[in-house]
Design a protein around this motif. Structure first.
Motif, PDB file in Angstrom:
ATOM      1  N   GLY A 247      -3.278  48.484  36.141  1.00  0.00           N
ATOM      2  CA  GLY A 247      -3.995  49.661  35.670  1.00  0.00           C
ATOM      3  C   GLY A 247      -3.325  50.960  36.047  1.00  0.00           C
ATOM      4  O   GLY A 247      -2.099  51.053  36.125  1.00  0.00           O
ATOM      5  N   ASP A 248      -4.164  51.945  36.348  1.00  0.00           N
ATOM      6  CA  ASP A 248      -3.702  53.307  36.604  1.00  0.00           C
ATOM      7  C   ASP A 248      -3.650  53.585  38.104  1.00  0.00           C
ATOM      8  O   ASP A 248      -3.450  52.668  38.905  1.00  0.00           O
ATOM      9  CB  ASP A 248      -4.606  54.304  35.863  1.00  0.00           C
ATOM     10  N   SER A 249      -3.847  54.843  38.486  1.00  0.00           N
ATOM     11  CA  SER A 249      -3.722  55.235  39.885  1.00  0.00           C
ATOM     12  C   SER A 249      -4.764  54.592  40.790  1.00  0.00           C
ATOM     13  O   SER A 249      -4.545  54.450  41.994  1.00  0.00           O
ATOM     14  CB  SER A 249      -3.829  56.760  40.009  1.00  0.00           C
ATOM     15  N   LEU A 250      -5.909  54.185  40.241  1.00  0.00           N
ATOM     16  CA  LEU A 250      -6.934  53.536  41.057  1.00  0.00           C
ATOM     17  C   LEU A 250      -6.513  52.137  41.473  1.00  0.00           C
ATOM     18  O   LEU A 250      -6.996  51.610  42.477  1.00  0.00           O
ATOM     19  CB  LEU A 250      -8.270  53.479  40.300  1.00  0.00           C
ATOM     20  N   THR A 251      -5.635  51.528  40.708  1.00  0.00           N
ATOM     21  CA  THR A 251      -5.028  50.269  41.141  1.00  0.00           C
ATOM     22  C   THR A 251      -3.871  50.548  42.084  1.00  0.00           C
ATOM     23  O   THR A 251      -3.733  49.921  43.139  1.00  0.00           O
ATOM     24  CB  THR A 251      -4.532  49.456  39.933  1.00  0.00           C
ATOM     25  N   GLN A 252      -3.044  51.510  41.729  1.00  0.00           N
ATOM     26  CA  GLN A 252      -1.879  51.838  42.559  1.00  0.00           C
ATOM     27  C   GLN A 252      -2.304  52.207  43.973  1.00  0.00           C
ATOM     28  O   GLN A 252      -1.645  51.827  44.942  1.00  0.00           O
ATOM     29  CB  GLN A 252      -1.097  52.984  41.928  1.00  0.00           C
ATOM     30  N   GLY A 253      -3.412  52.939  44.103  1.00  0.00           N
ATOM     31  CA  GLY A 253      -3.914  53.285  45.425  1.00  0.00           C
ATOM     32  C   GLY A 253      -3.691  54.719  45.822  1.00  0.00           C
ATOM     33  O   GLY A 253      -3.758  55.057  47.006  1.00  0.00           O
ATOM     34  N   ILE A 254      -3.445  55.598  44.869  1.00  0.00           N
ATOM     35  CA  ILE A 254      -3.231  57.012  45.183  1.00  0.00           C
ATOM     36  C   ILE A 254      -4.489  57.596  45.820  1.00  0.00           C
ATOM     37  O   ILE A 254      -5.610  57.308  45.412  1.00  0.00           O
ATOM     38  CB  ILE A 254      -2.866  57.790  43.902  1.00  0.00           C
TER      39      ILE A 254
ATOM     40  N   ASP B  10      -0.538  55.607  50.852  1.00  0.00           N
ATOM     41  CA  ASP B  10       0.119  54.326  51.080  1.00  0.00           C
ATOM     42  C   ASP B  10       0.239  53.515  49.792  1.00  0.00           C
ATOM     43  O   ASP B  10       0.923  52.499  49.751  1.00  0.00           O
ATOM     44  CB  ASP B  10      -0.611  53.508  52.142  1.00  0.00           C
ATOM     45  N   HIS B  11      -0.420  53.975  48.726  1.00  0.00           N
ATOM     46  CA  HIS B  11      -0.321  53.329  47.413  1.00  0.00           C
ATOM     47  C   HIS B  11      -0.641  51.837  47.488  1.00  0.00           C
ATOM     48  O   HIS B  11       0.059  51.013  46.900  1.00  0.00           O
ATOM     49  CB  HIS B  11       1.064  53.556  46.802  1.00  0.00           C
ATOM     50  N   GLN B  12      -1.701  51.501  48.184  1.00  0.00           N
ATOM     51  CA  GLN B  12      -2.155  50.115  48.234  1.00  0.00           C
ATOM     52  C   GLN B  12      -3.587  49.990  47.735  1.00  0.00           C
ATOM     53  O   GLN B  12      -3.956  48.972  47.168  1.00  0.00           O
ATOM     54  CB  GLN B  12      -2.048  49.559  49.657  1.00  0.00           C
ATOM     55  N   GLY B  13      -4.399  51.004  47.956  1.00  0.00           N
ATOM     56  CA  GLY B  13      -5.727  51.032  47.366  1.00  0.00           C
ATOM     57  C   GLY B  13      -6.656  49.941  47.841  1.00  0.00           C
ATOM     58  O   GLY B  13      -6.688  49.586  49.018  1.00  0.00           O
TER      59      GLY B  13
ATOM     60  N   LYS C 169      -3.613  35.871  47.764  1.00  0.00           N
ATOM     61  CA  LYS C 169      -2.385  36.638  47.589  1.00  0.00           C
ATOM     62  C   LYS C 169      -2.642  37.675  46.499  1.00  0.00           C
ATOM     63  O   LYS C 169      -3.243  37.363  45.482  1.00  0.00           O
ATOM     64  CB  LYS C 169      -1.223  35.726  47.203  1.00  0.00           C
ATOM     65  N   THR C 170      -2.188  38.901  46.731  1.00  0.00           N
ATOM     66  CA  THR C 170      -2.435  39.969  45.765  1.00  0.00           C
ATOM     67  C   THR C 170      -1.125  40.567  45.272  1.00  0.00           C
ATOM     68  O   THR C 170      -0.119  40.571  45.981  1.00  0.00           O
ATOM     69  CB  THR C 170      -3.300  41.088  46.386  1.00  0.00           C
ATOM     70  N   ALA C 171      -1.170  41.085  44.047  1.00  0.00           N
ATOM     71  CA  ALA C 171      -0.026  41.783  43.461  1.00  0.00           C
ATOM     72  C   ALA C 171      -0.542  43.046  42.793  1.00  0.00           C
ATOM     73  O   ALA C 171      -1.532  43.004  42.061  1.00  0.00           O
ATOM     74  CB  ALA C 171       0.694  40.894  42.454  1.00  0.00           C
ATOM     75  N   ASN C 172       0.127  44.166  43.043  1.00  0.00           N
ATOM     76  CA  ASN C 172      -0.327  45.470  42.566  1.00  0.00           C
ATOM     77  C   ASN C 172       0.597  45.973  41.458  1.00  0.00           C
ATOM     78  O   ASN C 172       1.778  46.230  41.683  1.00  0.00           O
ATOM     79  CB  ASN C 172      -0.343  46.465  43.733  1.00  0.00           C
ATOM     80  N   PHE C 173       0.023  46.113  40.239  1.00  0.00           N
ATOM     81  CA  PHE C 173       0.773  46.634  39.107  1.00  0.00           C
ATOM     82  C   PHE C 173       0.094  47.892  38.564  1.00  0.00           C
ATOM     83  O   PHE C 173      -0.095  48.037  37.356  1.00  0.00           O
ATOM     84  CB  PHE C 173       0.897  45.574  38.008  1.00  0.00           C
ATOM     85  N   GLY C 174      -0.275  48.793  39.466  1.00  0.00           N
ATOM     86  CA  GLY C 174      -0.874  50.056  39.073  1.00  0.00           C
ATOM     87  C   GLY C 174       0.166  51.159  38.993  1.00  0.00           C
ATOM     88  O   GLY C 174       1.060  51.240  39.840  1.00  0.00           O
ATOM     89  N   ILE C 175       0.066  51.998  37.978  1.00  0.00           N
ATOM     90  CA  ILE C 175       0.937  53.165  37.837  1.00  0.00           C
ATOM     91  C   ILE C 175       0.062  54.377  37.534  1.00  0.00           C
ATOM     92  O   ILE C 175      -0.665  54.398  36.533  1.00  0.00           O
ATOM     93  CB  ILE C 175       1.982  52.975  36.714  1.00  0.00           C
ATOM     94  N   GLY C 176       0.121  55.367  38.401  1.00  0.00           N
ATOM     95  CA  GLY C 176      -0.696  56.560  38.245  1.00  0.00           C
ATOM     96  C   GLY C 176      -0.406  57.305  36.964  1.00  0.00           C
ATOM     97  O   GLY C 176       0.745  57.402  36.530  1.00  0.00           O
ATOM     98  N   GLY C 177      -1.456  57.838  36.339  1.00  0.00           N
ATOM     99  CA  GLY C 177      -1.317  58.672  35.154  1.00  0.00           C
ATOM    100  C   GLY C 177      -1.319  57.936  33.835  1.00  0.00           C
ATOM    101  O   GLY C 177      -1.300  58.570  32.774  1.00  0.00           O
TER     102      GLY C 177
ATOM    103  N   LYS D 210       7.839  40.837  34.522  1.00  0.00           N
ATOM    104  CA  LYS D 210       7.336  40.568  35.873  1.00  0.00           C
ATOM    105  C   LYS D 210       5.813  40.594  35.894  1.00  0.00           C
ATOM    106  O   LYS D 210       5.169  39.731  36.514  1.00  0.00           O
ATOM    107  CB  LYS D 210       7.898  41.608  36.853  1.00  0.00           C
ATOM    108  N   LEU D 211       5.222  41.571  35.217  1.00  0.00           N
ATOM    109  CA  LEU D 211       3.766  41.656  35.151  1.00  0.00           C
ATOM    110  C   LEU D 211       3.187  40.451  34.421  1.00  0.00           C
ATOM    111  O   LEU D 211       2.210  39.845  34.874  1.00  0.00           O
ATOM    112  CB  LEU D 211       3.356  42.950  34.453  1.00  0.00           C
ATOM    113  N   ARG D 212       3.768  40.080  33.305  1.00  0.00           N
ATOM    114  CA  ARG D 212       3.253  38.945  32.530  1.00  0.00           C
ATOM    115  C   ARG D 212       3.345  37.641  33.333  1.00  0.00           C
ATOM    116  O   ARG D 212       2.443  36.799  33.274  1.00  0.00           O
ATOM    117  CB  ARG D 212       4.024  38.819  31.212  1.00  0.00           C
ATOM    118  N   ARG D 213       4.419  37.488  34.095  1.00  0.00           N
ATOM    119  CA  ARG D 213       4.559  36.295  34.928  1.00  0.00           C
ATOM    120  C   ARG D 213       3.455  36.256  35.993  1.00  0.00           C
ATOM    121  O   ARG D 213       2.860  35.201  36.250  1.00  0.00           O
ATOM    122  CB  ARG D 213       5.947  36.275  35.576  1.00  0.00           C
TER     123      ARG D 213
END
Length: 303
Positions: A51-58, A63-66, A84-92, A107-110
């Motif tokens: 998702g967006d910045s709320l996933t990224q953790g801004i 620390d961008h972990q959220g 196990k977690t993986a973070n694919f958030g990008i702000g904006g 990488k995201l699709r995998r």
């Protein structure tokens, strides 16, 4: 007579031995209870946030972990699982930009294909850009007229995003977060913002309800109102904000607030860095709400 007493003594000894053995057997754990004490093998579960910045953790100490590390800890405490977690958030990013990554990023699709749980944050940037285009309207009717086609367009984009997520992984449970009004505590009577947030939030709920294995995670009340949830607290807040108590606000006023960095923030769940994104307490709300929704849809062994 002596032989008789020896025979009786031997008989009593046999009775004692048999009785003691029976007593010992009765107090041994059954095979079932013994098996219950065997260590439970931890189930490995994979949680992917996109998702967006709320996933990224801004907003959370940069620390961008959220919410994902907090969720991982909660799941580990509540279930016999190894999360196990993986973070694919990008702000904006808007919903269509997130969708483009879902369609093309290898990488995201995998990661999505391997996920047991997929959590999505989207909509905040779609709404923000729509408001920026129409911020100068001066009536609710005008705002509704301007925002309606943008809302319908957003609903189509979000529906496509969620469908594409399911196409990559049809078996995963998918969770879609709602959105919130980050400036409510400063502009309590800014109806054009509150109404738009309510409408966008309703779109997220409707899209989640319309697709299988998709669940809505409501964070609007907590992150919008913060500690001012009761009617009395909100009335007191409005009294404090009389200078900003108008339905339509100058965009420069909002921009100035969001660019102010200090250690003061009225909403205890939002960051002092930008008065927009959650702080650690706010991301804890997101993790906890998501954890509750997960609990309703999984059969993992509970602790």
């Amino acid at each position: 007579m002596q032989r008789f007493f020896k025979w009786v003594s031997a008989l009593l000894l046999i009775v004692v031995i048999i009785g003691g053995g029976w007593f010992w057997l009765q107090h041994q754990p059954s095979s079932d209870s013994a098996s219950n004490k065997r260590p439970i093998i931890l189930k490995s579960v994979k949680v992917v946030g996109v998702g967006d910045s709320l996933t990224q953790g801004i907003g959370y100490d940069n620390d961008h972990q959220g919410y994902l590390p907090i969720l991982r800890q909660q799941l580990r405490q509540d279930y016999y699982v190894k999360p196990k977690t993986a973070n694919f958030g990008i702000g904006g990013q808007r919903s269509d930009q997130i969708d483009r990554r879902v369609q093309t990023n290898k990488k995201l699709r995998r990661a999505l294909r391997r996920a047991d749980v997929i959590a999505v944050t989207a909509g905040g940037n779609d709404l923000l850009q729509g408001l920026e285009k129409n911020i100068l309207v001066n009536s609710d009717a005008q705002m509704t007229q301007k925002m309606l086609p943008l809302k319908n367009e957003y609903q189509q984009k979000l529906t496509q995003l969620m469908a594409d997520v399911h196409e990559v992984n049809p078996r995963a449970q998918v969770y879609l977060f709602g959105i919130y009004n980050p400036v409510y505590v400063y502009f309590t009577n800014a109806t054009m913002i509150s109404t738009a947030v309510d409408q966008w939030n309703q779109v997220n709920r409707q899209v989640a309800d319309s697709q299988s294995k998709t669940h809505f995670v409501d964070v609007k009340s907590a992150l919008t109102y913060g500690q001012y949830r009761s009617a009395n607290a909100q009335a007191k807040l409005k009294a404090e904000n009389q200078q900003n108590d108008q339905a339509f606000i100058n965009p420069a006023t909002v921009e100035k607030l969001l660019q102010t960095q200090n250690n003061k923030e009225k909403n205890v769940y939002l960051s002092t860095e930008d008065h927009f994104h959650p702080n650690k307490k706010g991301y804890n709300v997101m993790a906890t709400r998501l954890s509750h929704e997960i609990q309703n849809n999984v059969k993992w062994p509970k602790r």
